[in-house]
Design a protein around this motif. Structure first.
Motif, PDB file in Angstrom:
ATOM      1  N   PRO A  17       0.949  -1.300   0.044  1.00 10.81           N
ATOM      2  CA  PRO A  17      -0.022  -0.126  -0.119  1.00 10.81           C
ATOM      3  C   PRO A  17       0.779   1.408  -0.120  1.00 10.81           C
ATOM      4  O   PRO A  17       1.963   1.383   0.607  1.00 10.81           O
ATOM      5  N   VAL A  18       0.260   2.474  -0.683  1.00 10.12           N
ATOM      6  CA  VAL A  18       0.935   3.626  -0.779  1.00 10.12           C
ATOM      7  C   VAL A  18       0.078   4.493   0.021  1.00 10.12           C
ATOM      8  O   VAL A  18      -1.033   4.535   0.166  1.00 10.12           O
ATOM      9  N   GLY A  19       0.775   5.759   0.470  1.00 10.77           N
ATOM     10  CA  GLY A  19       0.115   6.607   1.169  1.00 10.77           C
ATOM     11  C   GLY A  19      -0.174   6.219   2.596  1.00 10.77           C
ATOM     12  O   GLY A  19       0.077   5.032   3.152  1.00 10.77           O
ATOM     13  N   ASN A  20      -0.821   7.097   3.383  1.00 16.40           N
ATOM     14  CA  ASN A  20      -1.193   6.961   4.536  1.00 16.40           C
ATOM     15  C   ASN A  20      -2.459   7.610   5.147  1.00 16.40           C
ATOM     16  O   ASN A  20      -2.699   8.833   4.497  1.00 16.40           O
ATOM     17  N   ASN A  21      -3.290   6.854   6.072  1.00 13.29           N
ATOM     18  CA  ASN A  21      -4.512   7.883   6.503  1.00 13.29           C
ATOM     19  C   ASN A  21      -5.269   8.482   5.453  1.00 13.29           C
ATOM     20  O   ASN A  21      -5.632   9.420   5.309  1.00 13.29           O
ATOM     21  N   PRO A  22      -5.742   7.524   4.511  1.00 10.80           N
ATOM     22  CA  PRO A  22      -5.525   5.869   4.430  1.00 10.80           C
ATOM     23  C   PRO A  22      -4.487   5.708   3.576  1.00 10.80           C
ATOM     24  O   PRO A  22      -4.191   6.385   2.388  1.00 10.80           O
ATOM     25  N   SER A  23      -4.014   4.380   3.619  1.00 12.60           N
ATOM     26  CA  SER A  23      -3.029   3.653   2.482  1.00 12.60           C
ATOM     27  C   SER A  23      -3.881   3.045   1.488  1.00 12.60           C
ATOM     28  O   SER A  23      -5.283   2.552   2.035  1.00 12.60           O
ATOM     29  N   THR A  24      -3.602   3.133   0.379  1.00 15.00           N
ATOM     30  CA  THR A  24      -4.392   2.476  -0.854  1.00 15.00           C
ATOM     31  C   THR A  24      -3.513   1.463  -1.420  1.00 15.00           C
ATOM     32  O   THR A  24      -2.237   1.632  -1.701  1.00 15.00           O
ATOM     33  N   VAL A  25      -4.269   0.633  -2.375  1.00 16.34           N
ATOM     34  CA  VAL A  25      -3.473  -0.440  -3.335  1.00 16.34           C
ATOM     35  C   VAL A  25      -4.505  -0.196  -4.322  1.00 16.34           C
ATOM     36  O   VAL A  25      -5.671  -0.321  -4.343  1.00 16.34           O
ATOM     37  N   THR A  26      -3.942   0.128  -5.864  1.00 14.97           N
ATOM     38  CA  THR A  26      -4.680  -0.082  -7.079  1.00 14.97           C
ATOM     39  C   THR A  26      -4.332  -1.121  -7.995  1.00 14.97           C
ATOM     40  O   THR A  26      -3.142  -1.297  -8.351  1.00 14.97           O
ATOM     41  N   PHE A  27      -5.185  -1.690  -8.297  1.00 19.31           N
ATOM     42  CA  PHE A  27      -4.997  -2.730  -9.582  1.00 19.31           C
ATOM     43  C   PHE A  27      -5.568  -2.508 -10.660  1.00 19.31           C
ATOM     44  O   PHE A  27      -6.816  -2.242 -10.739  1.00 19.31           O
ATOM     45  N   ASN A  28      -4.799  -1.998 -11.857  1.00 16.63           N
ATOM     46  CA  ASN A  28      -5.574  -1.310 -13.063  1.00 16.63           C
ATOM     47  C   ASN A  28      -5.351  -2.241 -14.011  1.00 16.63           C
ATOM     48  O   ASN A  28      -4.871  -3.368 -14.019  1.00 16.63           O
ATOM     49  N   ASN A  29      -5.923  -1.796 -15.209  1.00 16.04           N
ATOM     50  CA  ASN A  29      -6.036  -2.374 -16.530  1.00 16.04           C
ATOM     51  C   ASN A  29      -6.306  -3.736 -16.424  1.00 16.04           C
ATOM     52  O   ASN A  29      -5.882  -4.720 -16.984  1.00 16.04           O
ATOM     53  N   LEU A  30      -7.650  -3.942 -15.771  1.00 16.25           N
ATOM     54  CA  LEU A  30      -8.364  -5.066 -15.830  1.00 16.25           C
ATOM     55  C   LEU A  30      -9.350  -5.463 -16.595  1.00 16.25           C
ATOM     56  O   LEU A  30      -9.942  -4.598 -17.044  1.00 16.25           O
ATOM     57  N   ASN A  31      -9.854  -6.670 -17.219  1.00  8.55           N
ATOM     58  CA  ASN A  31     -10.485  -6.753 -17.988  1.00  8.55           C
ATOM     59  C   ASN A  31     -12.092  -6.674 -17.237  1.00  8.55           C
ATOM     60  O   ASN A  31     -12.429  -7.366 -16.317  1.00  8.55           O
ATOM     61  N   PRO A  32     -12.882  -5.790 -17.724  1.00  3.05           N
ATOM     62  CA  PRO A  32     -14.447  -5.665 -17.058  1.00  3.05           C
ATOM     63  C   PRO A  32     -15.122  -6.966 -17.386  1.00  3.05           C
ATOM     64  O   PRO A  32     -14.910  -7.821 -18.255  1.00  3.05           O
ATOM     65  N   ASN A  33     -15.972  -7.124 -16.227  1.00  2.00           N
ATOM     66  CA  ASN A  33     -16.890  -8.123 -15.969  1.00  2.00           C
ATOM     67  C   ASN A  33     -16.010  -9.328 -15.787  1.00  2.00           C
ATOM     68  O   ASN A  33     -16.589 -10.602 -15.676  1.00  2.00           O
ATOM     69  N   GLU A  34     -14.664  -9.388 -15.477  1.00  3.03           N
ATOM     70  CA  GLU A  34     -14.018 -10.742 -15.197  1.00  3.03           C
ATOM     71  C   GLU A  34     -13.866 -10.755 -13.679  1.00  3.03           C
ATOM     72  O   GLU A  34     -13.811  -9.846 -13.096  1.00  3.03           O
ATOM     73  N   THR A  35     -13.889 -12.203 -13.328  1.00  2.00           N
ATOM     74  CA  THR A  35     -13.925 -12.273 -11.479  1.00  2.00           C
ATOM     75  C   THR A  35     -12.287 -12.301 -11.349  1.00  2.00           C
ATOM     76  O   THR A  35     -11.505 -13.165 -11.862  1.00  2.00           O
ATOM     77  N   TYR A  36     -11.892 -11.663 -10.215  1.00  2.14           N
ATOM     78  CA  TYR A  36     -10.656 -11.513  -9.757  1.00  2.14           C
ATOM     79  C   TYR A  36     -10.662 -11.968  -8.264  1.00  2.14           C
ATOM     80  O   TYR A  36     -11.761 -11.657  -7.527  1.00  2.14           O
ATOM     81  N   THR A  37      -9.674 -12.651  -7.612  1.00  5.10           N
ATOM     82  CA  THR A  37      -9.259 -12.828  -6.215  1.00  5.10           C
ATOM     83  C   THR A  37      -8.223 -11.985  -5.825  1.00  5.10           C
ATOM     84  O   THR A  37      -7.296 -12.053  -6.202  1.00  5.10           O
ATOM     85  N   VAL A  38      -8.538 -11.227  -4.652  1.00  3.84           N
ATOM     86  CA  VAL A  38      -7.616 -10.325  -4.104  1.00  3.84           C
ATOM     87  C   VAL A  38      -7.115 -11.170  -2.825  1.00  3.84           C
ATOM     88  O   VAL A  38      -8.031 -11.593  -1.908  1.00  3.84           O
ATOM     89  N   VAL A  39      -5.969 -11.181  -2.483  1.00  2.00           N
ATOM     90  CA  VAL A  39      -5.283 -11.962  -1.495  1.00  2.00           C
ATOM     91  C   VAL A  39      -4.151 -11.023  -0.784  1.00  2.00           C
ATOM     92  O   VAL A  39      -4.127  -9.823  -1.272  1.00  2.00           O
ATOM     93  N   ALA A  40      -3.828 -11.611   0.448  1.00  2.00           N
ATOM     94  CA  ALA A  40      -3.072 -10.549   1.291  1.00  2.00           C
ATOM     95  C   ALA A  40      -2.036 -11.590   2.010  1.00  2.00           C
ATOM     96  O   ALA A  40      -2.363 -12.808   2.484  1.00  2.00           O
ATOM     97  N   ARG A  41      -1.012 -10.903   2.526  1.00  2.00           N
ATOM     98  CA  ARG A  41      -0.099 -11.391   3.437  1.00  2.00           C
ATOM     99  C   ARG A  41       0.605 -10.216   4.246  1.00  2.00           C
ATOM    100  O   ARG A  41       0.411  -9.075   4.011  1.00  2.00           O
TER     101      ARG A  41
END
Length: 702
Positions: A623-647
């Motif tokens: 994540p970038v920034g603070n208060n709040p921090s954000t993560v951006t996932f771009n260039n995605l195919n519309p209407n497709e299903t994606y799974t977001v995971v974390a560690r």
């Protein structure tokens, strides 16, 4: 007797800390001595450790005063360490006239010598060998520290009369330094035509005795072996005996049967002042016995081994036949040590070599003056090994209130044992009615774990607690739920909590990650700051529960601790948006806002591939920034299903995002539906859908 092993000076600023250890604890050896005590002046400054401390005799000043401090370390003679004291008698040419006399002595033991009456010779002077025993080495950089006869470390010489003209000619007396000492007595011949006869051990070329027979130059000599008391244990053996003459060429010869010699004494005009005949004698085997070294058969004292003797070391010992000559000539144990008969030993761990014994049960000790009598059986000397007192602890056990313990009340164990290593030896703890045994605690009240170390003379107490089945203190009637907190991190909300109870959170590997008390008001407790997209286990314990973050759940102690309950914390909840990608026409983007600043996120497409992004760690995005921090996932195919995971941020144990796929949340990249469509969170576990829930207008209860 006071000897100085050296002096050191340290300069410290006021209030600066300092500690000092004995020389023998700093890598410097003092042969023949061991640590005894430490003292300091002024006596009220600093602390002194005992001999059994982890840092024996360490002197420590936490804050240096505005005055000088004098620290004195004292050392005592180590009775197990000895040094060689050798006395030689030679003529002016260095030829040995008497058997070299070597004994072993401990440091500070008296040593003495004097000139002998040797036929045909008169005492001239003695010399103290300066290559060993003379020089002291007590400077700051010296290692080892040695005391010598030179007097630099203290006066060891009592009487020194090296010349024939001295008040007591040839009399030497001193105390043994902590190094070998050698003194050589030198004699001059009182005849110009002497037949010098020396008798040597044919196997070790050691001089046994010598004498002079005056022979008129130009005459023939015929002589037989002169068997004096000094030749006890030796005889002419045709198999090994011979006579060597110096010089040769004067009709010399010897009888191979009995050793008789004959020859002509050279005239004085020849320039030869005499003849030397060296007899090489064999052993009279009736006065010698083989010697063996073994370990005692007593199982209490056999904790070690006898090392092989050195190559070429002697194995036959001269013993007494009961005669005066036999008693004087028989080897004692000091001589065996000096002449390398005695092998080294190796003690097992926690033990030390205690000494040598005459019997297999190790009840009759061998002393330096011990000698043996003639017999056909070999001499067997036994090594005894005992506990090293610095490597054993005595610990005690006691029962707390509401219970009792069985024997033993004490245990004698190696110093580095852990609690688990004595588990089978612990007393049996028996609670009174309506109580249960709840483990052991050390004197500080800390529960003992399998890896806990022991303290010498400490008392360990058996703890008894109320039986939850009787007293109504059962635990585990809770309902934990995972969610995403206001900063994007994971939270667990535990409903049904009890004020004062303890709640333990652990990961799937059984490691404790959080310990929180029950909320003091109400019956709901929130556990914050967890990594999203993961499963956790939740346990409830009574107020006496002890658990430590970073330790395994097997270390948890308490009267009543519930079984673990699995709870899932989602990767995302309502903290994401789907929109059109402003930088890629016709493409969608997913923005996690807020994102957990202590986590990394990755995206997996519906074909099971990690979506790569420049600068990511194999797909993991920080994540970038603070208060709040954000993560951006771009260039995605519309209407497709994606799974977001974390560690956890930077967790190198999870390099591949695909391993977190079962713990991820699915998002359909449909920016057109974001205006009115509710958001859903799909919870999966082990690749299967566990639950689907809406997050629209979700209320939070904290």
């Amino acid at each position: 007797m006071e000897l100085n092993f050296g002096t050191e000076h340290d300069t410290k600023r006021i209030e600066e800390s300092i500690y000092k250890d004995p020389l023998t604890r700093t890598g410097v050896t003092i042969p023949g001595y061991k640590e005894k005590s430490v003292s300091n002046t002024p006596a009220n400054i600093g602390t002194r450790a005992s001999l059994i401390d982890a840092h024996p005799l360490r002197y420590t000043i936490d804050s240096m005063p505005a005055k000088n401090v004098n620290v004195v370390y004292k050392y005592m003679v180590d009775s197990t360490k000895t040094f060689r004291y050798t006395v030689e008698h030679v003529d002016g040419g260095g030829n040995t006239l008497r058997a070299v006399h070597t004994i072993v002595k401990r440091a500070e033991q008296p040593i003495n010598a004097q000139a002998e009456n040797i036929s045909g010779y008169k005492f001239d002077h003695y010399e103290i060998d300066h290559t060993t025993g003379w020089n002291s080495h007590i400077a700051a950089g010296d290692n080892p520290r040695l005391v010598g006869l030179d007097g630099a470390a203290g006066n060891l010489i009592v009487s020194d009369n090296p010349l024939s003209t001295s008040p007591n000619p040839g009399v030497f007396a001193a105390y043994m330094p902590n190094q070998d000492v050698k003194i050589k007595y030198v004699y001059t011949s009182d005849s110009s035509s002497n037949l010098v006869r020396r008798y040597l051990d044919a196997y070790r070329d050691k001089v046994l005795d010598s004498g002079i027979t005056q022979v008129t130059p130009g005459t023939t000599y015929n002589l037989s072996i002169n068997y004096t008391d000094k030749l006890y244990g030796y005889t002419w053996d045709p198999a090994v005996s011979r006579v060597d003459f110096t010089p040769t060429g004067y009709g010399e010869s010897f009888n191979t049967t009995n050793g008789d010699i004959t020859g002509n004494m050279p005239l004085a005009l020849s320039g030869v002042n005499g003849i030397r005949a060296d007899y090489k004698l064999g052993l009279d085997l009736s006065k010698w016995r083989d010697v063996e070294f073994r370990v005692t058969t007593d199982p209490n004292f056999n904790h070690g081994s006898v090392n092989p003797i050195a190559t070429g070391a002697p194995t036959k010992v001269l013993v007494s036949d009961g005669s005066t000559a036999g008693g004087a000539a028989a080897y004692n144990f000091n001589r065996l040590q000096a002449e390398n008969y005695v092998p080294t030993t190796s003690a097992n761990r926690y033990y030390m070599f205690e000494g040598w014994y005459m019997d297999a049960a190790a009840t009759i000790p061998v002393t330096g003056s011990t000698f043996w009598n003639t017999d056909t059986a070999p001499i067997i000397i036994y090594a005894k090994f005992v506990e090293d007192p610095s490597q054993w602890f005595d610990i005690n056990f006691a029962a707390g209130s509401n219970g009792s313990i069985s024997a033993p009340a004490t245990l004698h164990v190696p110093y580095d044992y852990t609690w688990n290593q004595i588990a089978l030896q612990l007393p049996t703890a028996t609670p009174v009615a309506n109580y249960i045994f709840n483990g052991w605690k050390d004197p500080n009240g800390t529960p003992m774990q399998a890896t806990s170390t022991l303290t010498n003379h400490a008392t360990y107490t058996a703890i008894f607690s109320q039986d939850p089945n009787t007293w109504g203190t059962n635990t585990g009637n809770i309902t934990p739920t995972g969610r995403i907190g206001n900063d994007g991190s994971g939270e667990i909300v535990i409903d049904g909590t009890t004020p004062g109870n303890v709640y333990v959170i652990s990961d799937p590997n059984g490691n404790i990650v959080a310990v929180v008390p029950g909320d003091s008001v109400g019956n709901r407790t929130v556990v914050p700051n967890l990594i999203p997209g993961a499963h956790y286990n939740v346990q409830e314990g009574t107020p006496d529960t002890v658990a430590t973050v970073g330790q395994p759940i097997s270390s948890i102690t308490g009267t009543s601790v519930s079984t673990p309950q699995d709870v899932y914390v989602p990767t995302v909840d309502s903290n994401y948006n789907i929109g059109y990608d402003p930088d890629n026409d016709g493409m969608a983007q997913i923005v996690i806002n807020p994102a957990d600043p202590d986590a990394d996120y990755a995206l997996i497409d519906e074909n099971g591939n990690v979506v790569p992004y420049p600068g990511s760690d194999n797909g993991w995005m920080t994540p970038v920034g603070n208060n709040p921090s954000t993560v951006t996932f771009n260039n995605l195919n519309p209407n497709e299903t994606y799974t977001v995971v974390a560690r956890k941020k930077g967790d190198s144990s999870i390099p591949n995002p695909l391993t977190k796929l079962p713990d991820g949340n699915q998002i359909i990249a449909n920016p057109g539906d974001m205006a009115d469509a509710p958001k859903y969170v799909v919870e999966t576990k082990d690749g299967s859908v566990v639950s689907v829930g809406t997050t629209k207008c979700r209320k939070r209860y904290i």
